[in-house]
Scaffold this motif. Sequence first.
Motif, PDB file in Angstrom:
ATOM      1  N   ALA A   1       0.450   3.522  -4.842  1.00 49.13           N
ATOM      2  CA  ALA A   1       0.082   2.189  -5.325  1.00 49.13           C
ATOM      3  C   ALA A   1       0.565   1.107  -4.362  1.00 49.13           C
ATOM      4  N   LEU A   2       1.749   1.290  -3.803  1.00 46.48           N
ATOM      5  CA  LEU A   2       2.248   0.329  -2.821  1.00 46.48           C
ATOM      6  C   LEU A   2       1.396   0.332  -1.558  1.00 46.48           C
ATOM      7  N   ALA A   3       0.934   1.513  -1.169  1.00 51.30           N
ATOM      8  CA  ALA A   3       0.120   1.619   0.043  1.00 51.30           C
ATOM      9  C   ALA A   3      -1.289   1.083  -0.171  1.00 51.30           C
ATOM     10  N   ASP A   4      -1.792   1.167  -1.415  1.00 53.25           N
ATOM     11  CA  ASP A   4      -3.157   0.720  -1.704  1.00 53.25           C
ATOM     12  C   ASP A   4      -3.173   0.004  -3.049  1.00 53.25           C
ATOM     13  N   PRO A   5      -2.639  -1.224  -3.101  1.00 53.92           N
ATOM     14  CA  PRO A   5      -2.514  -1.930  -4.380  1.00 53.92           C
ATOM     15  C   PRO A   5      -3.844  -2.354  -4.989  1.00 53.92           C
ATOM     16  N   ALA A   6      -4.939  -2.268  -4.207  1.00 55.15           N
ATOM     17  CA  ALA A   6      -6.239  -2.682  -4.736  1.00 55.15           C
ATOM     18  C   ALA A   6      -6.925  -1.582  -5.532  1.00 55.15           C
ATOM     19  N   ARG A   7      -6.427  -0.360  -5.455  1.00 60.35           N
ATOM     20  CA  ARG A   7      -7.072   0.721  -6.206  1.00 60.35           C
ATOM     21  C   ARG A   7      -6.982   0.440  -7.694  1.00 60.35           C
ATOM     22  N   ALA A   8      -7.937   0.954  -8.458  1.00 65.12           N
ATOM     23  CA  ALA A   8      -8.114   0.538  -9.846  1.00 65.12           C
ATOM     24  C   ALA A   8      -6.877   0.781 -10.704  1.00 65.12           C
ATOM     25  N   ASP A   9      -6.273   1.962 -10.604  1.00 68.10           N
ATOM     26  CA  ASP A   9      -5.145   2.238 -11.486  1.00 68.10           C
ATOM     27  C   ASP A   9      -3.930   1.392 -11.133  1.00 68.10           C
ATOM     28  N   ALA A  10      -3.744   1.075  -9.858  1.00 66.64           N
ATOM     29  CA  ALA A  10      -2.636   0.208  -9.454  1.00 66.64           C
ATOM     30  C   ALA A  10      -2.859  -1.215  -9.920  1.00 66.64           C
ATOM     31  N   ALA A  11      -4.073  -1.721  -9.734  1.00 67.57           N
ATOM     32  CA  ALA A  11      -4.385  -3.096 -10.122  1.00 67.57           C
ATOM     33  C   ALA A  11      -4.320  -3.290 -11.630  1.00 67.57           C
ATOM     34  N   ALA A  12      -4.510  -2.197 -12.390  1.00 64.93           N
ATOM     35  CA  ALA A  12      -4.483  -2.308 -13.851  1.00 64.93           C
ATOM     36  C   ALA A  12      -3.082  -2.180 -14.422  1.00 64.93           C
ATOM     37  N   HIS A  13      -2.131  -1.738 -13.604  1.00 64.70           N
ATOM     38  CA  HIS A  13      -0.765  -1.546 -14.089  1.00 64.70           C
ATOM     39  C   HIS A  13      -0.029  -2.886 -14.041  1.00 64.70           C
ATOM     40  N   PRO A  14       0.477  -3.379 -15.179  1.00 62.32           N
ATOM     41  CA  PRO A  14       1.056  -4.737 -15.192  1.00 62.32           C
ATOM     42  C   PRO A  14       2.247  -4.903 -14.247  1.00 62.32           C
ATOM     43  N   VAL A  15       3.097  -3.897 -14.128  1.00 66.45           N
ATOM     44  CA  VAL A  15       4.253  -4.032 -13.242  1.00 66.45           C
ATOM     45  C   VAL A  15       3.813  -3.985 -11.792  1.00 66.45           C
TER      46      VAL A  15
END
Length: 271
Positions: free
Chosen positions: A68-82
């Motif tokens: 998620a840190l490497a690709d913050p735009a991916r859907a599951d990362a962008a949907a995670h509030p933290v």
Amino acid sequence: MAESGPDPVATLVRDAAFDAYSAGLFAPAGARPHLYALQAFDIELSRVRDLTREPLPGEMRFQWWRDALADPARADAAAHPVMRALEAAIRYGALPRQALQDLIDARNDDLYDDPLPTVGDLEARLGATRSALLRLSSLILARGRDPGGADAAGHGGLALGLTQIARELSRAPQRVARLVPVELLAAQGVGQGDLERNEAPAALVAALRALALRHLNAARAAYPALDPVAAPAFLPLALVASDLTRRGPGDGLRWLRLARLWRASRRSTPF
């Protein structure tokens, strides 16, 4: 128009790390949500061990954060509030992603019960977690500019971490048994099995408190090198001295801790 609900990130920090939450109340309003995002990230990482019975599922959770840190735009990362809040904090404070990856790697060690041989090993573990968090919080408050105070953050993080371990040893030793260095146990004639049975001699707790106090004093000596803009990050250190000498449960009351932080926020040196 429907009113928005409470901020889940700030709520997480308030419930899981009240001292950090309270200290954030004395930070500039613009920086506050980003400080909470960083704390929430660390809370999420620190919970992984408790949520998984075996290392492999924990490794998978940590890998999710790395990806998620490497690709913050991916859907599951962008949907995670933290993760979404953390990405905003990264932009606000120009936080180095590698430092956050390093924090994940340090927390990954929590999945394993390998004993820490020496006090130096414990200090290295706390430096990679508690001290790193202080340093990153300072960057947020300085909007990505180096505020100095690296030594204050280093010793301050150790003081916070050691105080927490000493506090847990005095009430629930099995929770922190894996963090007590073998050399300290040997010096007190204690085995890790004793801690697992919820038995911690007062002399062992005192040894950790003395070590925490040494680092607190070192942090005080190094504090003048810190730009005052980053002072709110260090407010939790104002609670360390009282925690190290606590004699009654009343000292843990939230209103009392908040009052101490308020008094500390008004001093040129908060701890």
